[in-house]
Design an enzyme around this catalytic site. Structure first.
Site: not given
Ligand code: IDP
Ligand code: MG
Length: 140
Positions: A127, A10, A116, A50, A113
């Site tokens: 994807e 990212k 992905h 997304y 984070n």
């Molecule tokens: P994942 O990446 O671990 O699969 P997902 O729930 O699919 O997590 O969420 C996609 C992305 O959205 C996350 O990697 C993160 O960048 C962002 N995200 C997820 N939850 C939150 C939140 O509560 N606040 C802000 N961003 C979030």
């Molecule tokens: Mg996800």
């Protein structure tokens, strides 16, 4: 051969100059890069990618973040690649990710984070196809 999964390094991680460290971790875990490219998503493309999250409160912020700068997109291949890459990434929130995982090491916040990874074999097909539409679905 084995399973395939989509990985994204990212914008936060590219800016921190840890592309090389992250790819080293993929290779070290036996997740072989078989496709790779660097690009910057438009906001609209981030929203398409997304789309499953469009009702979530963080959707606008997430898609703005993902379009903020260059990303590196890879297809990783290996035995149980989807599950093993999820384990290597760690939990979505870096503060909760197991120590030694990529998100624990390089993540900044639950949004920024670092990486992905597809969450299932089904998702990985959408994807991978989104970023590599010409890729042979069956083999290479
Ligand atoms: P994942 O990446 O671990 O699969 P997902 O729930 O699919 O997590 O969420 C996609 C992305 O959205 C996350 O990697 C993160 O960048 C962002 N995200 C997820 N939850 C939150 C939140 O509560 N606040 C802000 N961003 C979030
Ligand atoms: Mg996800």
């Amino acid at each position: 051969m084995g399973e395939r999964t989509l990985a994204i390094i990212k914008p936060d991680a590219v800016k921190k100059r840890v592309i090389g460290d992250i790819i080293r971790r993929y290779e070290g875990a036996g997740l072989q890069p078989i496709e790779m490219k660097m690009l910057t998503l438009s906001k609209k493309e981030a929203e398409e990618f997304y789309a499953v999250h469009r009702e979530r409160p963080f959707f606008d912020s997430l898609t703005s973040f993902m379009a903020r700068g260059p990303i590196v997109v890879l297809v990783l291949e290996g035995e149980e690649a989807v599950r093993r890459y999820r384990d290597l990434m760690g939990a979505t929130d870096p503060a909760k990710a197991e120590s030694g995982t990529i998100r624990a090491v390089h993540g900044t916040s639950i949004e920024e984070n670092a990486v992905h990874g597809s969450d299932s074999s089904e998702t990985s097909k959408f994807e991978v196809g989104y970023f590599f539409p010409k890729m042979d679905i069956n083999s290479r």
